[in-house]
Design a protein around this motif. Sequence first.
Motif, PDB file in Angstrom:
ATOM      1  N   PRO A 198       0.819  -1.211   0.000  1.00  0.00           N
ATOM      2  CA  PRO A 198       0.000   0.000   0.000  1.00  0.00           C
ATOM      3  C   PRO A 198       0.854   1.264   0.000  1.00  0.00           C
ATOM      4  N   PHE A 199       0.366   2.273  -0.678  1.00  0.00           N
ATOM      5  CA  PHE A 199       0.999   3.564  -0.918  1.00  0.00           C
ATOM      6  C   PHE A 199       2.146   3.447  -1.919  1.00  0.00           C
ATOM      7  N   TRP A 200       3.154   2.611  -1.610  1.00  0.00           N
ATOM      8  CA  TRP A 200       4.311   2.514  -2.501  1.00  0.00           C
ATOM      9  C   TRP A 200       3.954   1.862  -3.830  1.00  0.00           C
ATOM     10  N   ASN A 201       2.923   1.010  -3.839  1.00  0.00           N
ATOM     11  CA  ASN A 201       2.560   0.377  -5.109  1.00  0.00           C
ATOM     12  C   ASN A 201       2.093   1.405  -6.142  1.00  0.00           C
ATOM     13  N   ASN A 202       1.579   2.536  -5.681  1.00  0.00           N
ATOM     14  CA  ASN A 202       1.206   3.596  -6.620  1.00  0.00           C
ATOM     15  C   ASN A 202       2.400   4.050  -7.453  1.00  0.00           C
ATOM     16  N   PHE A 203       3.551   4.158  -6.818  1.00  0.00           N
ATOM     17  CA  PHE A 203       4.750   4.617  -7.520  1.00  0.00           C
ATOM     18  C   PHE A 203       5.249   3.556  -8.501  1.00  0.00           C
ATOM     19  N   PHE A 204       5.102   2.295  -8.127  1.00  0.00           N
ATOM     20  CA  PHE A 204       5.494   1.228  -9.059  1.00  0.00           C
ATOM     21  C   PHE A 204       4.598   1.231 -10.297  1.00  0.00           C
ATOM     22  N   LEU A 205       3.330   1.580 -10.120  1.00  0.00           N
ATOM     23  CA  LEU A 205       2.428   1.684 -11.265  1.00  0.00           C
ATOM     24  C   LEU A 205       2.732   2.936 -12.095  1.00  0.00           C
ATOM     25  N   MET A 206       3.108   4.001 -11.414  1.00  0.00           N
ATOM     26  CA  MET A 206       3.446   5.244 -12.126  1.00  0.00           C
ATOM     27  C   MET A 206       4.626   5.053 -13.074  1.00  0.00           C
ATOM     28  N   VAL A 207       5.557   4.202 -12.669  1.00  0.00           N
ATOM     29  CA  VAL A 207       6.738   3.961 -13.503  1.00  0.00           C
ATOM     30  C   VAL A 207       6.327   3.508 -14.900  1.00  0.00           C
ATOM     31  N   THR A 279      -5.126  -3.520 -14.882  1.00  0.00           N
ATOM     32  CA  THR A 279      -4.328  -4.688 -15.268  1.00  0.00           C
ATOM     33  C   THR A 279      -3.392  -5.145 -14.152  1.00  0.00           C
ATOM     34  N   MET A 280      -2.801  -4.192 -13.450  1.00  0.00           N
ATOM     35  CA  MET A 280      -1.779  -4.544 -12.465  1.00  0.00           C
ATOM     36  C   MET A 280      -2.354  -4.960 -11.116  1.00  0.00           C
ATOM     37  N   THR A 281      -3.313  -4.192 -10.586  1.00  0.00           N
ATOM     38  CA  THR A 281      -3.799  -4.447  -9.226  1.00  0.00           C
ATOM     39  C   THR A 281      -5.320  -4.565  -9.130  1.00  0.00           C
ATOM     40  N   ASN A 282      -6.009  -4.161 -10.189  1.00  0.00           N
ATOM     41  CA  ASN A 282      -7.478  -4.122 -10.158  1.00  0.00           C
ATOM     42  C   ASN A 282      -7.991  -3.239  -9.024  1.00  0.00           C
ATOM     43  N   GLY A 283      -7.172  -2.240  -8.678  1.00  0.00           N
ATOM     44  CA  GLY A 283      -7.574  -1.307  -7.627  1.00  0.00           C
ATOM     45  C   GLY A 283      -7.374  -1.810  -6.210  1.00  0.00           C
ATOM     46  N   GLN A 284      -6.786  -2.992  -6.043  1.00  0.00           N
ATOM     47  CA  GLN A 284      -6.572  -3.551  -4.702  1.00  0.00           C
ATOM     48  C   GLN A 284      -5.377  -2.884  -4.024  1.00  0.00           C
ATOM     49  N   TRP A 285      -5.257  -3.138  -2.713  1.00  0.00           N
ATOM     50  CA  TRP A 285      -4.123  -2.657  -1.905  1.00  0.00           C
ATOM     51  C   TRP A 285      -4.003  -1.126  -1.966  1.00  0.00           C
ATOM     52  N   ASN A 286      -5.150  -0.456  -1.889  1.00  0.00           N
ATOM     53  CA  ASN A 286      -5.208   1.013  -1.849  1.00  0.00           C
ATOM     54  C   ASN A 286      -4.589   1.677  -3.075  1.00  0.00           C
ATOM     55  N   SER A 287      -4.718   1.027  -4.222  1.00  0.00           N
ATOM     56  CA  SER A 287      -4.184   1.611  -5.461  1.00  0.00           C
ATOM     57  C   SER A 287      -5.285   2.158  -6.365  1.00  0.00           C
ATOM     58  N   GLN A 288      -6.517   2.203  -5.844  1.00  0.00           N
ATOM     59  CA  GLN A 288      -7.659   2.624  -6.652  1.00  0.00           C
ATOM     60  C   GLN A 288      -7.521   4.079  -7.112  1.00  0.00           C
ATOM     61  N   VAL A 289      -7.901   4.340  -8.359  1.00  0.00           N
ATOM     62  CA  VAL A 289      -7.974   5.713  -8.872  1.00  0.00           C
ATOM     63  C   VAL A 289      -9.405   5.954  -9.347  1.00  0.00           C
ATOM     64  N   LEU A 290      -9.715   7.207  -9.681  1.00  0.00           N
ATOM     65  CA  LEU A 290     -11.106   7.576  -9.958  1.00  0.00           C
ATOM     66  C   LEU A 290     -11.720   6.774 -11.105  1.00  0.00           C
ATOM     67  N   ALA A 291     -10.972   6.613 -12.186  1.00  0.00           N
ATOM     68  CA  ALA A 291     -11.529   5.913 -13.347  1.00  0.00           C
ATOM     69  C   ALA A 291     -11.864   4.465 -13.006  1.00  0.00           C
ATOM     70  N   ASN A 292     -11.017   3.815 -12.207  1.00  0.00           N
ATOM     71  CA  ASN A 292     -11.303   2.431 -11.804  1.00  0.00           C
ATOM     72  C   ASN A 292     -12.478   2.356 -10.845  1.00  0.00           C
ATOM     73  N   LEU A 293     -12.576   3.358  -9.955  1.00  0.00           N
ATOM     74  CA  LEU A 293     -13.705   3.396  -9.038  1.00  0.00           C
ATOM     75  C   LEU A 293     -15.008   3.581  -9.809  1.00  0.00           C
ATOM     76  N   MET A 294     -14.984   4.422 -10.821  1.00  0.00           N
ATOM     77  CA  MET A 294     -16.155   4.610 -11.685  1.00  0.00           C
ATOM     78  C   MET A 294     -16.550   3.291 -12.347  1.00  0.00           C
ATOM     79  N   PHE A 295     -15.559   2.575 -12.883  1.00  0.00           N
ATOM     80  CA  PHE A 295     -15.810   1.291 -13.534  1.00  0.00           C
ATOM     81  C   PHE A 295     -16.430   0.292 -12.563  1.00  0.00           C
ATOM     82  N   ASP A 296     -15.908   0.251 -11.347  1.00  0.00           N
ATOM     83  CA  ASP A 296     -16.421  -0.684 -10.342  1.00  0.00           C
ATOM     84  C   ASP A 296     -17.886  -0.392 -10.014  1.00  0.00           C
TER      85      ASP A 296
END
Length: 335
Positions: A198-207, A279-296
């Motif tokens: 959590p938290f750090w996975n956001n940066f791994f996705l940003m890469v 694709t990477m997390t499906n929004g799990q582990w506190n990596s959710q962003v607005l577009a994914n939340l909308m989809f859910d």
Amino acid sequence: MAAQIFSAILVILIGVGGCVAYFWGANKVVDLIFPSRGVSGQAAIDNLRRQGLIRPWLFIGPALILLVVYLIYPVISTVITSFQDKSGHGFVGLANYQWAFGDGQFRNSIFNNLLWLLVVPAACTFLGLVIAVLTDKIWWGTIAKSLIFLPLAISFVGASVIWKFIYEYRGEGQVQIGALNALVQWLGGDPQVWISMPFWNNFFLMVILIWIQTGFAMVILSSALRGIPEETIEAAVIDGANPFQIFWKIMIPQIWGTIIVVWTTITILVLKVFDIVLTMTNGQWNSQVLANLMFDWMFRGGGDFGKGATIAVIIMIAVLPIMIWNIRQANREGL
């Protein structure tokens, strides 16, 4: 696989062939209705004038129709739905917007989006600018630019699959096939499940997005750098400026408008980021962003059209001012 390739080729042939047939046929009909050959005098002049008035609409007409059907109508429909209930029929007023700003998951998505906004545009623009400057100084710069630009040709899902192998984790005692964990293990560290932190996975996705979009920033900024008059650089050298001073005090101010355009273009993309997180997390582990939340909310768990539409409207409101400013700035810069 062969069937999919055949289908793709068939779609391309039908699409391109259909466009060619439409424009050829439409122009032929205009020539038949308002002929400019075989007539003379004022009639020929009038027909040419009518052809000139009609032909532009033959090109932009289909695009306008598609714009209305697939953009303007859905926007209006989404705004209306955001004031409706789960089924998208009963009117609930501002209840969905009150829910959004009071929901913990929504606030977490806003926080993650802000993280992406702070890191990705800045990193892409900075790296793109540095690479553009450096590759202009070496003989194999064109090859380097091509390699850096290459990820832009990959879909977000394809890029995510590539990076999923880089971040791959295998259990304790197993051979680590992920490049990052293999490197960590070789250096004496312990392998980690990087994308579930959590938290750090956001940066791994940003890469992943930085890897894709740096090539875009590099190409635009490289073009802007080549537009800087050589006289200003030569004058700075004569005055005794070092390369660092030339870069920051001579080059940057002259391409500042282009830098802002690149920054805001990537910012708009970040506000709509969806594929990578899905694709990477499906929004799990506190990596959710607005577009994914909308989809859910829109398509999962039975769906809630009202709440999904509300999030879509909020994303649109966030993107719209930046997009308008970006277009005006791009027009001013002649990009």
